[in-house]
Structures are given as C-alpha cells and as structure tokens.
Design a protein around this motif. Structure first.
Motif, short mmCIF file in Angstrom:
data_model
loop_
_atom_site.label_atom_id
_atom_site.label_comp_id
_atom_site.label_asym_id
_atom_site.label_seq_id
_atom_site.Cartn_x
_atom_site.Cartn_y
_atom_site.Cartn_z
N GLU A 87 4.85 -8.57 2.95
CA GLU A 87 3.44 -8.49 2.60
C GLU A 87 2.61 -8.12 3.81
O GLU A 87 2.79 -8.67 4.89
CB GLU A 87 2.98 -9.85 2.04
CG GLU A 87 1.55 -9.89 1.59
CD GLU A 87 1.19 -11.25 1.02
OE1 GLU A 87 0.88 -11.30 -0.18
OE2 GLU A 87 1.22 -12.25 1.76
N LYS A 110 -11.78 -4.34 -5.21
CA LYS A 110 -10.96 -4.98 -6.24
C LYS A 110 -9.52 -4.49 -6.18
O LYS A 110 -8.57 -5.28 -6.19
CB LYS A 110 -11.56 -4.70 -7.62
CG LYS A 110 -10.75 -5.31 -8.76
CD LYS A 110 -11.36 -4.98 -10.11
CE LYS A 110 -10.51 -5.57 -11.24
NZ LYS A 110 -11.10 -5.25 -12.58
N ARG A 111 -9.33 -3.18 -6.08
CA ARG A 111 -7.97 -2.62 -6.05
C ARG A 111 -7.23 -3.04 -4.79
O ARG A 111 -6.03 -3.34 -4.83
CB ARG A 111 -8.02 -1.09 -6.14
CG ARG A 111 -8.56 -0.56 -7.46
CD ARG A 111 -8.42 0.95 -7.53
NE ARG A 111 -7.02 1.34 -7.65
CZ ARG A 111 -6.58 2.58 -7.50
NH1 ARG A 111 -7.43 3.55 -7.21
NH2 ARG A 111 -5.30 2.87 -7.63
N ARG A 113 -7.74 -5.79 -2.98
CA ARG A 113 -7.40 -7.21 -3.07
C ARG A 113 -6.17 -7.43 -3.93
O ARG A 113 -5.30 -8.24 -3.60
CB ARG A 113 -8.59 -7.99 -3.63
CG ARG A 113 -8.33 -9.46 -3.89
CD ARG A 113 -8.01 -10.20 -2.60
NE ARG A 113 -9.17 -10.30 -1.75
CZ ARG A 113 -9.11 -10.57 -0.45
NH1 ARG A 113 -7.95 -10.71 0.13
NH2 ARG A 113 -10.21 -10.66 0.27
N LEU A 114 -6.06 -6.70 -5.04
CA LEU A 114 -4.91 -6.86 -5.93
C LEU A 114 -3.62 -6.33 -5.28
O LEU A 114 -2.55 -6.91 -5.45
CB LEU A 114 -5.16 -6.12 -7.25
CG LEU A 114 -6.24 -6.73 -8.16
CD1 LEU A 114 -6.51 -5.81 -9.34
CD2 LEU A 114 -5.80 -8.11 -8.65
N ARG A 115 -3.75 -5.24 -4.54
CA ARG A 115 -2.55 -4.61 -3.97
C ARG A 115 -2.10 -5.29 -2.67
O ARG A 115 -0.89 -5.38 -2.39
CB ARG A 115 -2.80 -3.12 -3.73
CG ARG A 115 -1.55 -2.35 -3.35
CD ARG A 115 -1.80 -0.86 -3.26
NE ARG A 115 -2.21 -0.29 -4.54
CZ ARG A 115 -2.40 1.03 -4.73
NH1 ARG A 115 -2.21 1.87 -3.72
NH2 ARG A 115 -2.78 1.47 -5.91
N TYR A 116 -3.07 -5.78 -1.86
CA TYR A 116 -2.73 -6.37 -0.57
C TYR A 116 -3.37 -7.77 -0.44
O TYR A 116 -4.30 -7.97 0.35
CB TYR A 116 -3.22 -5.48 0.58
CG TYR A 116 -2.70 -4.05 0.49
CD1 TYR A 116 -1.38 -3.74 0.80
CD2 TYR A 116 -3.54 -3.01 0.07
CE1 TYR A 116 -0.91 -2.44 0.72
CE2 TYR A 116 -3.07 -1.70 -0.01
CZ TYR A 116 -1.76 -1.43 0.31
OH TYR A 116 -1.30 -0.14 0.23
N PRO A 117 -2.91 -8.73 -1.20
CA PRO A 117 -3.54 -10.06 -1.19
C PRO A 117 -3.41 -10.79 0.14
O PRO A 117 -4.16 -11.74 0.40
CB PRO A 117 -2.79 -10.81 -2.31
CG PRO A 117 -1.47 -10.09 -2.43
CD PRO A 117 -1.77 -8.66 -2.14
#
Length: 302
Positions: A87, A110-111, A113-117
């Motif tokens: 990660e 938003k995108r 944050r979802l892809r690289y939490p």
C-alpha cells in the motif's frame, strides 16, 4: 543532489577505493569520479581526499556521511514498508481556490482516497493570489488554479480542462431576451464579481474598459456559489465558469447573455514546484487527475 550520488558517496566511504566502489555500484571508475565531483561542487566542500585509487574522508565527509546513513536507512525502511503492505503511504497537501474546491477537485479527492487509502490527504483552500506562493514556500505539493494558460517561472504546470465563461442573468432580467448586446446595454447594471485579484475578473474588467463602457455597479463576493444564488434572485449580472452554472442553465434558472468572453482562454490547471521531488504519492495524484478528466466533456446535465 541526486539519490544515486548519495549512494555512490556511501559506497565510496565504505570501500575507500574508487575501483571497489565502481565494482559494487556496477559502474566504471570514471562514473564514480564524475558523480563525486558533481556532489562536491553542489555542496561546495571536499568530501574525500584522493590518493590515487584510494580515498580518505575529510572532516566534512565524515560529518556528511552520518546524514547520508540516515537518508539511505529511511529510504530502505520506506521501501520495505511499501513492499510489506503493498500500500502506498505518505502525506500529500493539495490546494485550490473556492470555485475549483466546489466543482472540480472533489471528484479527484474521492477517487484518490478510494484508490490510495494509506496516503494522508490534506486539502487546504486558498485564495487565488496565495496559491502559487504556497508552492514556492513548500506548504503545498500540488495546486489547482483557474487562470489563463501561461508559464510560471520555477513551477511545472499542466492544463487539466478548458473552462468556458459566461455572463448570466435571471430569466426575468431585462437583458435575458436579448439576441445581441452592445457596451451601452450594460450601463447602470450591477455586476456580481469575485474578489479583487481573481484573474478572470481582471480580464473582464479590462475588456469592458477597452470597450469604453459607462458606469456600472460592482458587488464583490468570495464565493462562486454566492454569486450564482444572487444572480438567480435577479440582483445583477454574474460572470461564472460553465462548471458552476451548467445545472442552473439547463433548468432555465440562469440565462447566458450573448457576450463573447473567448478573447482569453481560461482553464483549470495543476502546478507543482519544478525542483520538488516527485514522490510516489504526488505522481499518483497527478496521474489520477489526468485520468479523471481525460475524457471529460462539458455536460449541461451534470
């Protein structure tokens, strides 16, 4: 200063021999010499004393070696952490003005944050005059501006989207039904504008001055949303980008006036400092922004 130069110095400090350092780095000896010279020239000090193929660290070299040890150790730890978790991690600071904060940037945030939490994402809204300064001061990694397409010394910039602008009024406004306008039609009107220093406001005011426009009244706001709401209530003429008013125009709540604002091309652009190291997180955000808007077309229904 490059990472490979630091690795070369560390290897040379460990072997104290140009040939052995070259062999360990899979270089020819002349490459070791070249990289060391470049590093010393940048630092402005001698790091090693050369005695044929052998070397001895200077006082500055011994001091510098301690810092290089820490840098390479931290890098190794970071690489290990990423490989262990699979990660991406790190901290990323993004800034933009009010209009882009509202209508463009949320989709990217938003995108991402979802892809690289695992990446700590910090978003700091700033007024337009302060955005580029934040890059120069190092308080932001990437900024987004709505401006004319032009270069900026010391910064790397890239267009994200062209952004058309319109003059807009409520349906009941006296100019709403006009099919053509002259400068004189604006005399006595109230214009709803962004704060001083905004690039498209300055362009608009220059264009009116050049056309010898008569007296007008200006109401100043620090929010595109506030301008839009006041225009819908019939308080005056708004100048806003399509992204902020597409839905209202589609519903007939705002009417674009037949006034040409295409003399200067405005666009959403992203900037980063040309000397800043592009970390994996920064690189990922830049690429995700490109991906998000690569096939974007203005849609009055969005």
């Amino acid at each position: 200063m490059e990472l490979r130069q630091l690795k070369t110095f560390h290897t040379l400090a460990s072997t104290l021999n140009f040939s052995r350092a070259a062999e360990a780095q899979n270089y020819v000896p002349s490459t070791i010499t070249m990289q060391m010279k470049a590093l010393e020239d940048e630092l402005g000090v001698k790091l090693v004393d050369r005695m044929g193929k052998k070397v001895a660290l200077t006082d500055a070299g011994r001091s510098f070696l301690g810092y290089v040890d820490h840098i390479l150790s931290d890098l190794e730890e970071a690489q290990h952490a990423v490989k262990q978790t699979g990660e991406m991690t790190g901290t990323l600071t993004i800034s933009a003005d009010d209009t882009l904060c509202t209508y463009r940037i949320p989709a990217v945030l938003k995108r991402f944050r979802l892809r690289y939490p695992g990446v700590r994402l910090m978003f700091r809204p700033l007024s337009e005059p302060n955005l580029k300064q934040s890059l120069r001061e190092g308080s932001a990694d990437i900024i987004f501006v709505l401006d004319e397409i032009k270069g900026e010394a010391g910064l790397c910039g890239e267009k994200v989207l062209d952004e058309p602008f319109y003059l807009l009024v409520a349906p009941e406004h006296r100019l709403a039904s006009q099919t053509a306008l002259t400068v004189e039609d604006f005399n006595g009107e109230t214009f709803l504008l962004t704060e001083q220093g905004c690039s498209y406001r300055m362009f608009f005011e220059r264009s009116l001055s050049q056309k010898a426009m008569g007296s007008i009244t200006e109401l100043e706001f620090n929010s595109a949303e506030a301008i839009k709401q006041c225009a819908k209530m019939g308080m005056g003429i708004a100048i806003l980008p399509d992204m902020a008013v597409a839905a209202e125009v589609n519903r007939g709540e705002l009417i674009p006036l037949p006034w040409d604002l295409t003399a200067v091309s405005f666009a959403t652009q992203m900037f980063w400092h040309e000397e800043k190291w592009i970390s994996p997180a920064i690189d990922a955000f830049l690429n995700l922004t490109r991906e998000t808007f690569s096939n974007h077309l203005p849609d009055r229904g969005e």
